[in-house]
Structure formats: C-alpha cells, structure tokens
Scaffold this motif. Structure first.
Motif, PDB file in Angstrom:
ATOM      1  N   LEU A  34       5.253  10.553   5.948  1.00 38.70           N
ATOM      2  CA  LEU A  34       5.251  10.034   7.308  1.00 38.70           C
ATOM      3  C   LEU A  34       4.866   8.569   7.269  1.00 38.70           C
ATOM      4  N   ASP A  35       5.281   7.828   8.303  1.00 35.73           N
ATOM      5  CA  ASP A  35       4.808   6.463   8.405  1.00 35.73           C
ATOM      6  C   ASP A  35       3.486   6.443   9.159  1.00 35.73           C
ATOM      7  N   ASP A  36       2.868   5.264   9.273  1.00 35.73           N
ATOM      8  CA  ASP A  36       1.541   5.183   9.869  1.00 35.73           C
ATOM      9  C   ASP A  36       1.546   5.366  11.376  1.00 35.73           C
ATOM     10  N   ASN A  37       2.729   5.562  11.971  1.00 38.01           N
ATOM     11  CA  ASN A  37       2.819   5.872  13.397  1.00 38.01           C
ATOM     12  C   ASN A  37       3.081   7.353  13.666  1.00 38.01           C
ATOM     13  N   GLY A  38       3.088   8.183  12.625  1.00 36.54           N
ATOM     14  CA  GLY A  38       3.279   9.611  12.789  1.00 36.54           C
ATOM     15  C   GLY A  38       4.718  10.056  12.779  1.00 36.54           C
ATOM     16  N   LYS A  39       5.639   9.224  12.359  1.00 39.31           N
ATOM     17  CA  LYS A  39       7.051   9.586  12.318  1.00 39.31           C
ATOM     18  C   LYS A  39       7.400  10.095  10.917  1.00 39.31           C
ATOM     19  N   PHE A  40       8.116  11.220  10.881  1.00 40.25           N
ATOM     20  CA  PHE A  40       8.505  11.789   9.598  1.00 40.25           C
ATOM     21  C   PHE A  40       9.545  10.907   8.916  1.00 40.25           C
ATOM     22  N   ILE A  41       9.293  10.614   7.640  1.00 41.22           N
ATOM     23  CA  ILE A  41      10.279   9.893   6.824  1.00 41.22           C
ATOM     24  C   ILE A  41      11.182  10.903   6.121  1.00 41.22           C
ATOM     25  N   PHE A  42      10.580  11.884   5.474  1.00 38.27           N
ATOM     26  CA  PHE A  42      11.358  12.959   4.859  1.00 38.27           C
ATOM     27  C   PHE A  42      10.431  14.146   4.616  1.00 38.27           C
ATOM     28  N   ILE A  43      11.062  15.318   4.491  1.00 40.17           N
ATOM     29  CA  ILE A  43      10.386  16.549   4.089  1.00 40.17           C
ATOM     30  C   ILE A  43      11.224  17.163   2.983  1.00 40.17           C
ATOM     31  N   LEU A  44      10.661  17.272   1.799  1.00 41.00           N
ATOM     32  CA  LEU A  44      11.374  17.789   0.642  1.00 41.00           C
ATOM     33  C   LEU A  44      10.789  19.148   0.264  1.00 41.00           C
ATOM     34  N   LYS A  45      11.615  20.175   0.324  1.00 45.80           N
ATOM     35  CA  LYS A  45      11.165  21.519  -0.044  1.00 45.80           C
ATOM     36  C   LYS A  45      11.153  21.646  -1.559  1.00 45.80           C
ATOM     37  N   LEU A  46      10.034  22.095  -2.093  1.00 44.74           N
ATOM     38  CA  LEU A  46       9.862  22.245  -3.536  1.00 44.74           C
ATOM     39  C   LEU A  46      10.124  23.686  -3.935  1.00 44.74           C
ATOM     40  N   ASP A  47      10.845  23.865  -5.030  1.00 43.58           N
ATOM     41  CA  ASP A  47      11.105  25.207  -5.543  1.00 43.58           C
ATOM     42  C   ASP A  47      10.145  25.561  -6.677  1.00 43.58           C
ATOM     43  N   TYR A  48       8.956  24.985  -6.659  1.00 37.30           N
ATOM     44  CA  TYR A  48       7.913  25.286  -7.621  1.00 37.30           C
ATOM     45  C   TYR A  48       6.570  25.099  -6.922  1.00 37.30           C
ATOM     46  N   ALA A  49       5.540  25.575  -7.533  1.00 36.96           N
ATOM     47  CA  ALA A  49       4.194  25.439  -6.979  1.00 36.96           C
ATOM     48  C   ALA A  49       3.554  24.173  -7.538  1.00 36.96           C
ATOM     49  N   PRO A  50       3.266  23.175  -6.714  1.00 36.87           N
ATOM     50  CA  PRO A  50       2.697  21.913  -7.223  1.00 36.87           C
ATOM     51  C   PRO A  50       1.215  22.036  -7.528  1.00 36.87           C
ATOM     52  N   LYS A  51       0.768  21.245  -8.494  1.00 35.11           N
ATOM     53  CA  LYS A  51      -0.645  21.211  -8.867  1.00 35.11           C
ATOM     54  C   LYS A  51      -1.323  19.914  -8.435  1.00 35.11           C
ATOM     55  N   CYS A  52      -0.672  18.771  -8.660  1.00 33.78           N
ATOM     56  CA  CYS A  52      -1.237  17.477  -8.299  1.00 33.78           C
ATOM     57  C   CYS A  52      -0.109  16.461  -8.235  1.00 33.78           C
ATOM     58  N   PHE A  53      -0.402  15.272  -7.690  1.00 37.13           N
ATOM     59  CA  PHE A  53       0.621  14.235  -7.600  1.00 37.13           C
ATOM     60  C   PHE A  53      -0.041  12.862  -7.576  1.00 37.13           C
ATOM     61  N   HIS A  54       0.795  11.847  -7.779  1.00 37.35           N
ATOM     62  CA  HIS A  54       0.337  10.457  -7.723  1.00 37.35           C
ATOM     63  C   HIS A  54       1.504   9.592  -7.247  1.00 37.35           C
ATOM     64  N   SER A  55       1.264   8.811  -6.184  1.00 38.00           N
ATOM     65  CA  SER A  55       2.291   7.918  -5.623  1.00 38.00           C
ATOM     66  C   SER A  55       1.867   6.473  -5.841  1.00 38.00           C
ATOM     67  N   PHE A  56       2.825   5.634  -6.147  1.00 34.66           N
ATOM     68  CA  PHE A  56       2.563   4.206  -6.385  1.00 34.66           C
ATOM     69  C   PHE A  56       3.833   3.418  -6.080  1.00 34.66           C
ATOM     70  N   VAL A  57       3.675   2.110  -6.011  1.00 36.43           N
ATOM     71  CA  VAL A  57       4.784   1.204  -5.700  1.00 36.43           C
ATOM     72  C   VAL A  57       5.064   0.353  -6.934  1.00 36.43           C
ATOM     73  N   VAL A  58       6.321   0.335  -7.344  1.00 37.86           N
ATOM     74  CA  VAL A  58       6.762  -0.515  -8.451  1.00 37.86           C
ATOM     75  C   VAL A  58       7.143  -1.868  -7.846  1.00 37.86           C
ATOM     76  N   GLY A  59       6.430  -2.900  -8.239  1.00 35.47           N
ATOM     77  CA  GLY A  59       6.615  -4.216  -7.622  1.00 35.47           C
ATOM     78  C   GLY A  59       5.550  -4.435  -6.557  1.00 35.47           C
ATOM     79  N   TYR A  60       5.743  -5.472  -5.739  1.00 35.13           N
ATOM     80  CA  TYR A  60       4.815  -5.783  -4.655  1.00 35.13           C
ATOM     81  C   TYR A  60       5.445  -5.371  -3.335  1.00 35.13           C
ATOM     82  N   TYR A  61       4.584  -4.876  -2.432  1.00 39.33           N
ATOM     83  CA  TYR A  61       5.124  -4.306  -1.209  1.00 39.33           C
ATOM     84  C   TYR A  61       5.796  -5.340  -0.319  1.00 39.33           C
ATOM     85  N   TRP A  62       5.441  -6.645  -0.462  1.00 42.12           N
ATOM     86  CA  TRP A  62       6.092  -7.660   0.387  1.00 42.12           C
ATOM     87  C   TRP A  62       7.434  -8.124  -0.186  1.00 42.12           C
TER      88      TRP A  62
END
Length: 999
Positions: free
Chosen positions: A287-315
C-alpha cells in the motif's frame, strides 16, 4: 538487485525481466542455489532466534567501513561479526557477551543528542523491561590478532510494562535527531526523546494486541495492525497530544487486510510516496502511505520472513523496489514489486531461515545474510551455477512374462495378507507368533512402594495402600516398524509405565519389563483385570493387535476382618463341578494361610477407606454341601469377589479340559454351559443397583445445570468486557469495573463448584461400575439360555462411560428398551408384532429417565423369573429348583424348600447367629404369567404377522386354570408347561427369536 550478486562476476547473472519470466517455473523446483560465501554458528545452538535477532549496520568506526552483523538470542547471547573474506575466520568474531535478560530486538541509530559524527550510530538492545543504548568502540589488534570492539553503556531506560518491539525514526520530521518508541504487550506506546522526555499513549478503540508498528517519515505517521486485521494510520501529532489533552482521536485512515501478518516494513520508493510492504500469512501486500492498495500477490507457499529495499536512490527515476521472501521450504523468492524475477534454494539447509537482511561486505556487495532458528548465520549470493541433473539410463532389458507374473503374484499375496480378514484365527495366531508376550502379576502384595517416584497423590500415600508387582516379557520374531505396549487398568489403579513405544524393532529382540501396579485414586474398583495391548506395524505397513491379561491380587483391595453375622444383600452360589472343591481356600487362599478348614471369611474393603463406615463382605462355605454364600451391606464390595469366584471355577475346569466354550454361533436351545460348573441363585439386588443409577443420573443433571449457569455468566462477562472497551476515556468506569469483578468472582466460584461435582461424578461412576458388574457376574451364572446371557451381558457394559452430549443412561436406553419390547423378556399384552414395533417407535425428543428406570427394573425382574422357572440342565445332574429363591421387590418373600432352609440354618449357626424359626412353607395357587414370542421365519407374510401367536404357562399341579386371549379353558389332566392351540411344545428358537437382532 544486480548489486546483490556482483561480488563474483564470473558466476553471477544479470536478472532481467526475461530471466524473471523464465524463473517462474523454478518456484517449486529451482535450478539455482544460494551460494554460500561465509557462515558461522552462533553461541546458542538452541531454537532461540527469531526475525528480530539479526541486524546489519555500520557504526562509523573506520573509513571505508562495511556492514557489521549483530546477532542476539532470546537467552541473552550478543555477538558481533565482521566478515573480511570468503570463509569464516576466528578474527571475524569481534564481540561475544551475555546480557542479563533475553534480547527482544536489535536497532542501530542516533539515539543520543551528543553524537556529532553523522556516520556514527549507536546500538540499541531491547530487553523485556528496559532498553540499553551502547556506544560501540573499536580496539585495535596486535601483531596477527584481529581487532575487537567493546560496548560502552550510554543510557538505559526501564519500563513499567513488558516490551514487545521498538520503532525508531525522525518523529516530528526533526532533522539530525532520531527518536524511538517502545511497543508493549498491552499495546501501549512509550515515546523517548534524546533529552530524556518520555510519555505514553494508547490506541483508541478495542483493546490493542501486540503487533508490529512502523513509522513513515514522509507523512510523519505510524502504521499499526489492529486485532481486527485492519491496518490503521495515526499521525504523530495526534499520538503525542493525546496524553496531555486527554482528547479522543481517530485513525487518519483504515484499510482492511483480511489476514494476520508476519512482518511489516515501510520503504520510500519515490520522493512523493512511500510504500508499506506487508507480508501476510498467505499474501504479499503493498500500500502507499495514503492507504491505497498498490498490489496484492497471492503466495502459493507459507512465508517465513522477508526484506524489502530499494536499488538506487529513491529520488532517481530508475529506482527499483526489490523484495526477498523466504518460504518454509528453504526457498528464496526475489520480487520486483509484484513480479517474481528469481528463485533459488539453499542446498544444505533443512530448516528455513527465520531472518533475512541485505548487506555489503568486504569483497561481497549486496550479500544475503540469513539467520536460522538454531543460530546458523550465513552470508550468500545468487549464483548462476545450475544444478546438474542427470537423467537415469533407461532399463532396456527384455521383459520376462514369467518373472512379471511371479512378482504380481507376490504383490497379490501381500495385499491379501494385509486386507483379508476372513480367517481371524489364523491372523491372530500369526500375530502371536511375530510378537510373543508373557504377562504375569505376582500374587503377593508389596508394602515398599516409592510414592514420591511414582507421583502418588498425598491422600493415597498417607494411607499406605499395598501394591503389586508385574512382569512383562516379549520376544520379537520378525522385523517391526513400530511397536506400542499399552497397559489398561481399572479406574483408580495405575501402572508405573502406562505406554511404551519402540521404533524399528529388529527380529530377535527380547526384553523384560518390571512393573508396579498401585492405587492412585480412592475409588471403588469393579475389577482386578489388567490388560496389556500390543499394537505393531510390520515394515510393509500391515497393522496387528494382540492382547493378554492378568489379575491383580485381592490383597491390594481387601484385608481380613471379623465376619459379619447379618447383611442386607445375600448371594448364594452352587459349585456344581466335581473337579473344584467348594472350599474357601480354593478361591481365597492368600487370606487363609494356616487355616485350611476355615468356613467363614470376612474381608474389609481398603479403597476408598471411608472413615465413617467399614465396607465388609463375608464369604461362607457350607460344611456339608457345595454352596457358598456371599453377603454384605454394600453393593461395591461384591464385584471383585464374584469375579474371583467365577474366574477361578472356570479356569480350573478349563485347565482340566472339561469346559470348552467356543465363539461360534450357538445352536438353538443351548442352555448356559457355565451352570454345569457354577450356578447362582436367581436373585438380583435390584433396588441397590437402581439407587446407584439414580445418584449417577442426578449428578449428570447437576453437571448440565452448572454448565449452563457458567455459560450464562461467561456471556455476561464478555458483554461487560465489551462495554468497558467501548467506553470513552473520560467516562467513569468504576461501576462497570465493579460489575466485572463481581461477575468474575462468581464465575470462579461456580467453576469450583463444577470441579467438585465432576469429582463426585467420577466417584459415583465407579460405584455404578461395581453395581453393574455385580449384576453381570450373577447373570452369567444363572440357569438361562446362553444366548440370553450373552445378549444381556452385552447390553450391561462396563466400565460406565459418560460423554458431553450423552450420558450412560441415555446410551443404555435403546438396548434396555429393545429387551423390554422383544424376546422372552417381554410381558406385553399385545400379541401383534406390529404393536411391539410401534411401541419402540414412540421415542420422545427428550430422554425419559422414569421410563428407562421402569424398564431397567422390569428387566431384572423378568430375568429372575426366567431363571427361577424349571429348566432342563444337560449333563449337570443338578436341579435348578434347588437354588435359593430370591426376595423380589413387590412380590413378597418366596418360600424356601426345607432342605435349603436346613443348609442356610447351618450357615447361620457357623456365624454364631441365633436364627429365627423359618415360616412354614406356602404355595401360591393359580399363578399365571403370559409370555409372548414372535415367529422369526426368514419369509413371512404381513397377514401372518397379524395372527395372534400366544403361549401360556400354567403353574400348579393337576387342575390348574388359566386364561389365554380372553377364553376360559379348564384342564383336568396334567398338561405340558408350554402349550399353544395346536398342543405343540414350542422350540427355544421360537421363544428367543426376537433377540436375534442382538446376536
């Protein structure tokens, strides 16, 4: 993402969208592995690590510094690693220390206002009741020794509540200063600023559950996951002013997620937008910081953990949002927003990692740092070395039809052996050959029981009850995959080893187990039988069960006392076998040591050992006949004594090869073959047994009423709790709190009452077991047809069982009702089968206990009447009319024959009882009883069922009169006891045909 694996250019691949589309097929069976670059085992090898136990950060200790790896366990172990090259080296471990409490989380940031260097960070260690802020200082090494670091405590903040997690950021959008807030288990937030100011606040609405809280710097707001699976956004201004102004506030926006979450992170992707990345239990949501859904991806496995990051600079316009998710099958999935671009797996890791980070090491940029639940720390990269799969060569041998037919025949034999149950005797014999059991219990009791080791309750241990020792030997003749031995003991008795399990048992294994049997509860015990059940599975998966039983010595439950002269319940047994001596020493030898000629024995029941009354049973053997009288005032004392009497008689005859009772279908007219060895007088103590049934039923009703009362109180408690949660903070809560406390106290009080009632129910259930077992042992020795004995014995089942929705009385009612309306035990005036069937169809929606009780009493009465009637006994040479006639309820006292009166008088004289003179013998004249039987032919017409088929039994001699179907008939000549309109004697099959549905 390219930087994530650029440390080894020769083995890395540039992950483009085309490769991502091809790698969709590798989600389940990946061709690529996560290549290991560096690995270490943390200090604590137990399962003491979770998603908050791993941190990769820099502390500004040197120029061109790379990331440090900090690991904290839930036992307090803190370790800091700094990998220098590929492969672990001893100098990579810079610090290892033990914290005074479990480590709940590790955080790096500028938590103090006096940090001048913008590249310097501090280490925050979250403990259950405090957070410690440390300055990390470097210590240079000498010669070849590596460098070290040390922790200098800068500040420590203690909590009044137990902590759950921590959230950090530039609260209030303050530049150059970083604050943090602690999330507690009750959902309370405690904010700490650098100048020592701290304050608390609560989220509005329902009671908050501990969940991750994330901060978004762009909008200066907090994101919280509520108990109703909603993501809520609160501004920092509302939270900071809520405590001072006491004003209520509402979330800025709310969005329903619809499932529980595993973790949540906030990543700024663009200059004007931040993404909230949520890893759910089955979905990956953004979701974005205004509460709007960007995407919902259904997983066909049981997740344990995750890590999100940006490649490059956000600007920058080319910035990419990358997410790495680890599944429970140790597979790594790389996503660019909602598109999967890579999938790999760990080749030698059985358990999936619980934490993942991205880090830059010396010699490896963009490494994947993972931490396992047992402290397996590993740094890897996404390599391009494919998994070499070699196709097995085809079997091109010529097919032999003879060999194939032979193998098919072997498979069919194995399947037939596993599922064919037509010859159960052969299967049981085969199972007994595979596992040979020898189970025995010593006849001598022991007084040296270790009550502390066996965890005997204090109320039992103080009475110093005797115990018995047993021995189980088993020898395995075939390989077994599993073997389980279970000891089934009566209620109140416990075995030192209830269940024993073995896995992968090799043929030839033999073992000897020594067992202790002891009284664990002060309850009435209905049987001394202990059964061992051996369940095993062979390597082909075929299950088999064998069982053996032995009997506990009576010395565990009785002790010798003075015989009683009179008792309320008196039973008489006749030992009709010529090979069993009708003496007390034959049956109760352990109580008569040195008294071979004793004719009277008094036994006092040790368990439950009531203080106010002594439960005594007396056994008397006649001097000049084969009769044994058992008498007592308590029903609970008879069961084990009658069990010993019947089992010993049958065992002695069986060992002599004289008594053979097969399990095949009995022929018509076969009487109870046990009476050839042992016969009981036709008497059943109906009223004492019904009294136990009444008490048990009343307790069941009390349990249901108490459960309903507690359910009402519980509903009131939940309603008051909900009202308290919905109240505003400024509203008074004293009255509602007082109501909740009163309701809670009442709930606890009623719960204690229910526990006491259930304790009484268990005791009364054991009393009912003894009463039903007494009736069964008497019926088994009555002069009845053997099919009737078996049917009644199957209906009167012990031990008594109660279920949540069905009591013992309700489960017994159908069987008693069928015996009441069908077969020789019925006394219905209707002669139509349809009338009998209609009587059974009139079932009510609710259980009618009064009807059940009447049928139960009538059943016992009719059993006694049938057993009292003259029956031809084959081979016994003993007339059943010589048995003692019972005292029947409602019928008056039936008179005894003169010979029997003399025998009983002699028994009383042996006890020293001055017997009153017996009343003169009387006969009742013109006593008639009508017993209907229904024809049970294989083929019949509905018209035949409407015909009245009745039989009349006439008592008396010579000129007896009776009525049948309303017609007066006078007989001047002696007639047969059973007559119909054709003057033919009915067969036993016709009389007992209605019980065929039970056979």
């Amino acid at each position: 993402m390219v930087a994530m694996a650029t440390s080894n250019p020769a083995t890395t691949m540039t992950m483009t969208r085309s490769v991502g589309r091809l790698s969709r097929l590798s989600t389940y069976m990946s061709l690529f592995n996560v290549c290991s670059w560096w690995s270490a085992q943390c200090a604590d090898p137990g399962e003491q690590y979770d998603v908050a136990s791993l941190l990769c950060a820099r502390f500004g200790l040197e120029e061109q510094e790379k990331d440090y790896i900090i690991v904290g366990s839930q036992t307090g172990q803190l370790s800091i690693y700094y990998p220098h090259r590929r492969g672990y080296d001893a100098t990579d471990l810079l610090l290892e220390t033990l914290m005074p409490a479990p480590i709940l989380g590790l955080y790096a940031g500028k938590f103090s206002g006096n940090v001048r260097n913008e590249n310097t960070n501090q280490l925050g260690v979250l403990l259950p009741n405090a957070i410690a802020i440390y300055n990390v200082q470097a210590i240079g090494g000498l010669a070849e020794h590596g460098a070290q670091v040390r922790l200098q405590l800068h500040a420590e903040h203690k909590f009044k509540r137990v902590a759950f997690g921590l959230c950090q950021g530039h609260f209030g959008q303050v530049k150059g200063r970083e604050f943090f807030c602690v999330v507690h288990l009750d959902g309370t937030l405690t904010f700490y600023e650098q100048d020592g100011i701290s304050y608390e606040c609560r989220f509005p609405g329902y009671r908050a559950l501990p969940a991750p809280v994330s901060y978004c710097e762009r909008t200066d707001s907090f994101f919280r996951f509520s108990a109703s699976w909603h993501l809520q956004c609160y501004s920092y201004q509302d939270l900071s002013h809520s405590l001072m102004t006491k004003s209520s506030y509402q979330p800025t926006w709310t969005q329903g997620v619809g499932e529980g979450i595993v973790d949540m992170r906030v990543v700024q992707v663009k200059e004007n937008c931040s993404y909230i990345m949520i890893l759910g239990e089955r979905n990956f949501i953004s979701l974005d910081d205004n509460g709007k859904f960007i995407f919902i991806l259904k997983l066909d496995y049981a997740p344990k953990c995750f890590h999100s990051f940006v490649v490059g600079y956000y600007w920058e316009p080319g910035a990419r949002l990358i997410t790495a998710i680890i599944s429970d099958s140790s597979k790594l999935h790389i996503y660019e927003e909602a598109n999967i671009i890579w999938a790999a797996q760990w080749p030698n890791q059985a358990n999936a990692p619980v934490a993942i980070q991205r880090s830059n090491m010396q010699g490896l940029a963009g490494g994947i740092v993972t931490l396992g639940a047992r402290g397996q720390l590993e740094v890897g990269y996404l390599g391009a070395d494919p998994f070499t799969f070699q196709v097995q060569p085809l079997n091109i041998e010529a097919l032999s039809f003879a060999q194939a037919h032979k193998e098919l025949q072997q498979l069919e034999d194995e399947i037939k052996e596993a599922v064919d149950v037509r010859d159960m005797d052969a299967l049981n014999q085969q199972a007994a050959d595979q596992v040979r059991l020898s189970f025995s219990i010593q006849t001598d009791v022991s007084e040296d029981l270790d009550t502390l080791l066996l965890d005997v309750p204090a109320d039992v241990a103080v009475k110093e009850m005797p115990s018995a020792k047993g021995l189980l030997r088993f020898k395995i003749k075939a390989d077994l995959a599993e073997l389980q031995l279970v000891f089934q003991t009566p209620n109140g008795v416990r075995c030192s080893q209830d269940t024993i399990s073995f896995v992968d048992v090799v043929a030839g294994t033999s073992q000897e187990l020594k067992l202790d049997f002891y009284i664990a509860e002060l309850l009435h015990i209905h049987s001394t039988k202990v059964e061992v059940v051996a369940s095993f599975v062979n390597p082909r998966g075929i299950p088999r069960v064998i069982q053996q039983n032995a009997h506990l010595p009576l010395g565990m439950f009785y002790r010798v006392c003075q015989p009683q002269k009179a008792a309320g319940i008196k039973l008489t047994y006749s030992i009709t076998s010529r090979h069993v001596a009708p003496k007390l020493r034959t049956f109760f030898g352990e109580f008569l040591e040195g008294q071979a000629d004793a004719h009277a024995l008094g036994l006092q029941l040790l368990c439950p050992g009531l203080d106010k009354q002594s439960e005594v049973i007396t056994v008397v053997a006649a001097k000049s006949s084969n009769r044994i009288r058992i008498q007592s005032d308590y029903v609970e004392t008879f069961a084990m004594i009658l069990e010993r009497l019947v089992q010993t008689t049958l065992q002695l005859d069986s060992s002599a090869g004289l008594l053979k009772i097969d399990k095949k279908k009995l022929k018509r007219g076969v009487l109870n073959r046990r009476v050839e060895r042992l016969m009981a007088a036709p008497f059943l103590p109906t009223q004492p047994i019904l009294h136990r049934v009444d008490v048990h039923h009343e307790t069941q009703q009390n349990i249901r009423k108490q459960t309903e009362k507690m359910e009402d109180l519980w509903q009131q408690f939940k309603t008051l709790q909900r009202q308290l949660q919905e109240q505003q903070e400024q509203e008074p809560k004293e009255a509602l709190t007082m109501q909740i406390e009163t309701n809670y106290d009442q709930l606890i009080l009623e719960g204690d009452k229910l526990v006491d009632i259930r304790r009484d129910e268990r005791r009364q259930r054991c009393d009912l077991n003894c009463a039903v077992a007494l009736a069964k042992w008497i019926i088994q020795a009555l002069n009845l047809e053997e099919r009737v004995v078996n049917v009644v014995g199957s209906v009167l089942s012990v031990p008594v069982e109660d279920w949540t929705e069905l009591s013992w009385e309700e489960s017994m009612a159908p069987g008693i009702d069928m015996l009441h309306h069908f077969g020789p035990l019925t006394r219905s005036k209707s002669t139509s089968t349809h009338g009998l069937l209609d009587a059974t169809d009139t079932n009510k929606d609710s259980f009618d206990y009064g009807r059940f009780r009447r049928h139960f009493a009538t059943l016992f009465d009719r059993i006694v009447r049938l057993a009292s009637s003259p029956q031809p006994s084959a081979g016994s040479g003993v007339d059943s009319s010589g048995a003692e006639q019972p005292v029947e309820v409602g019928e008056g006292e039936e008179q005894q024959p003169a010979k029997q009166a003399d025998e009983i008088g002699r028994m009383h004289r042996m006890l020293g009882d001055q017997c009153l003179p017996l009343a003169p013998l009387k006969r009742k004249s013109n006593m008639t009883t009508s017993l209907e039987a229904v024809e049970d032919d294989e083929e019949y017409d509905e018209e035949d069922l409407r015909e009245d088929v009745g039989y009349r039994k006439e008592y008396g001699t010579g000129t007896g009169t009776g009525t049948s179907t309303g017609t007066q008939k006078t007989s001047s000549q002696p007639r047969s006891e059973w007559v119909n309109e054709d003057f033919e004697l009915p067969t036993t099959e016709e009389l007992f045909s209605d019980l065929g549905i039970w056979w």
